[in-house]
Design an enzyme around this catalytic site. Structure first.
Site, PDB file in Angstrom:
ATOM      1  CG  ASP A 156      -4.207 -20.465 -13.092  1.00  0.00           C
ATOM      2  OD1 ASP A 156      -3.704 -19.342 -12.944  1.00  0.00           O
ATOM      3  OD2 ASP A 156      -5.428 -20.649 -13.273  1.00  0.00           O
TER       4      ASP A 156
ATOM      5  CB  CYS B 163      -3.891 -14.541 -14.582  1.00  0.00           C
ATOM      6  SG  CYS B 163      -4.448 -16.231 -14.309  1.00  0.00           S
TER       7      CYS B 163
ATOM      8  CG  ASP C 202      -0.102 -16.861 -14.137  1.00  0.00           C
ATOM      9  OD1 ASP C 202      -0.117 -17.981 -13.580  1.00  0.00           O
ATOM     10  OD2 ASP C 202      -0.954 -16.513 -14.981  1.00  0.00           O
TER      11      ASP C 202
END
Length: 546
Positions: A56, A91, A326
């Site tokens: 993140d 994710c 990600d």
């Protein structure tokens, strides 16, 4: 290797059949020799590879600011990709894209839930056997190492539990479940090991210790591949104790699109709930923002220590180091409290830095690149080839690509079970990730489903998205050359011809597979294309000879 041989239905096989078969045999023998030669050359030049995947980590909101050592040891010593985008702004699906080089519509991991394909049975049987780790291990006998977060549903008892070690990994320290900093479990080569809440249990530090020990045992004459996947700066945003309050007083970045009034040109999920956000929510966003930065400091220490260990072992010059995330992250943009899952720049832009052999130091690359490119990049670094929806970053650098379009996809996630947030949305199972603490804003919904084409060129910087909403398709499009913060949706006013061109490009990319997914101007050719041309040329040559 290619199979060679001729079969005839009878002794009286025609001369034509004989000539055709011997032609094919000659071609196959030549191709076998070519593949063998290429393989031998690649084996000699296979390099060590270290991939570091933050969780993140944004670029738009200055997420790289705390990562001074990362920028120094990777960015300043290599190339920074200024326009790197997550293939999926969430994710698990984007990690699947990184591992396989496939867009979401091809690997079919749609969201973070087991029902949405995350570490589901289809992933295990159809895709996990084709990750870059499996290929490097089986084709090049790489030594391989993984530590940290894998896929959000990894370790679920319905898909093998902690005993399942994904194919291709020699040393496996996979986090069971989603990101945590303390009180978590790792699968240590298939055996669950629990960690507590002591300072020594801080997950990023544990990953670092495991990585340094592994590097200390590597040899110059045998290539290795390692992935380090720390939890930071993912929720719950917990720094190591030594980093508490290092950014005390830091506040959320007030971008032009921060805490905006309701914008009717945005899709319905963004229009929901209060806009602007109440003051108590803004105070919480400041806390989240600074805690994210503090959690990243341990990641930066890990990067520096890994760099130093590689240098100490005499391995640094023969090692590629890749740093990325990600997906991105928003904190207050368009009055959405905090999360990802949206097609806006804060969510889809990711950091991407690469250093290594023959990578020019302190350079930048401006054209669009995607998470799906990492697979092809790693495969090329190892000296082999395998099909993917992306293209090697090294090839993009060599060819000086300046104009590229990439795909961004997402399929929304509904609530699993009955929500208990205390918000009115609890009655609607199609909504998810709603929080009373954050003004009952919902971050996702079953029909928060979209596909976008994102283009960056010397004179173009745009995005065109189509949402599949209950009332039909909803278009959002932005010209980022004149509207950096995506305040004005130009989709509704777009001319019919231009809209048709965008839709046609989007349709092609959402149905693409392999080389058809690589959209550059002018088009690029790969070694696989060259091999196909060589086959055709050799076939013509041998037929002429016979």
């Amino acid at each position: 290797m290619y199979h060679v041989g001729c079969q005839y239905s009878s002794v009286s096989a025609s001369v034509e059949s004989f000539r055709a078969c011997t032609s094919k045999v000659a071609i196959m023998l030549a191709l076998n020799l070519l593949v063998f030669t290429i393989g031998a050359i690649c084996a000699c030049h296979a390099k060590n590879i270290v991939l570091i995947v933050a969780d993140d980590l944004d670029v738009v909101l200055d997420g790289m600011t705390p990562l001074a050592s990362t920028r120094k040891y990777i960015g300043d010593e290599g190339v920074t990709f200024k326009n790197a985008f997550a293939a999926v702004p969430i994710c698990c699906p984007n990690r699947a894209s990184i591992l396989t080089g496939r867009y979401q519509h091809n690997h079919r991991t749609f969201n973070n839930s087991l029902n949405g394909g995350c570490n589901a049975q289809d992933w295990l049987t159809s895709h996990e056997t084709n990750t870059f780790a499996a290929i490097l291990k089986h084709q090049m006998n790489y030594s391989t190492f993984y530590a940290g977060k894998y896929l959000n549903q990894y370790g679920d008892k319905n898909t093998g539990g902690a005993s399942h070690v994904p194919p291709g990994w020699d040393q496996w320290y996979g986090l069971i479940g989603n990101s945590r900093y303390y009180n978590y479990s790792l699968s240590v080569n298939g055996v669950e090991k629990k960690y507590g809440a002591e300072p020594s249990d801080y997950l990023t530090d544990v990953i670092k210790t495991l990585a340094l020990d592994y590097i200390s045992r590597q040899r110059k004459d045998h290539p290795f591949m390692m992935v380090l996947a720390p939890p930071a700066p993912h929720h719950p945003f917990v720094p190591a104790e030594r980093h508490n309050d290092k950014y005390k007083g830091t506040r959320a970045k007030l971008t032009k699109n921060f805490n905006t009034w309701t914008n009717q040109e945005k899709h319905w999920l963004v229009r929901m709930g209060p806009s602007p956000l109440p003051s108590n929510v803004l105070a919480s966003l400041d806390e989240i923002y600074r805690r994210r930065w503090e959690a990243l400091l341990a990641v930066d220490e890990m990067v520096a220590d890994v760099h130093d260990q590689l240098a100490k072992q005499g391995l640094l010059d023969d090692t590629y180091v890749i740093f990325t995330s990600d997906n991105g992250f928003h904190v207050g943009q368009f009055s959405q409290p905090y999360d990802k899952r949206q097609p806006y720049e804060a969510d889809i832009r990711v950091p991407l830095l690469v250093r290594g052999p023959n990578v020019t130091r302190a350079t930048e690359f401006a054209a669009a690149v995607s998470s799906v490119d990492l697979f092809a990049t790693i495969i090329e670094m190892a000296g082999v080839e395998a099909p993917s929806d992306g293209i090697s970053l090294l090839k993009l650098l060599r060819d000086g690509v300046k104009d590229r379009t990439v795909l961004v996809e997402y399929r929304g996630e509904r609530s699993i079970g009955a929500p208990s947030s205390g918000c009115p949305s609890d009655r609607d199972l199609n909504l998810s990730h709603c929080s009373r603490e954050f003004a009952c804003k919902c971050q996702d919904a079953a029909n928060n489903t979209f596909a976008c084409v994102r283009r960056v060129a010397e004179r173009e910087n745009n995005v065109f998205c189509v949402f599949n909403e209950d009332e039909g398709e909803f278009v959002e499009a932005y010209d980022l050359l004149s509207d950096e913060f995506q305040m004005t949706n130009v989709g509704p006013a777009m001319g019919a011809n231009k809209r048709h061109r965008f839709r046609d490009r989007l349709r092609k990319m959402t149905n693409c597979k392999g080389r058809n997914c690589v959209a550059t101007n002018p088009p690029l050719h790969s070694h696989l294309d060259e091999l196909s041309l060589l086959y055709t040329s050799m076939e013509d040559h041998f037929v002429t000879m016979i």
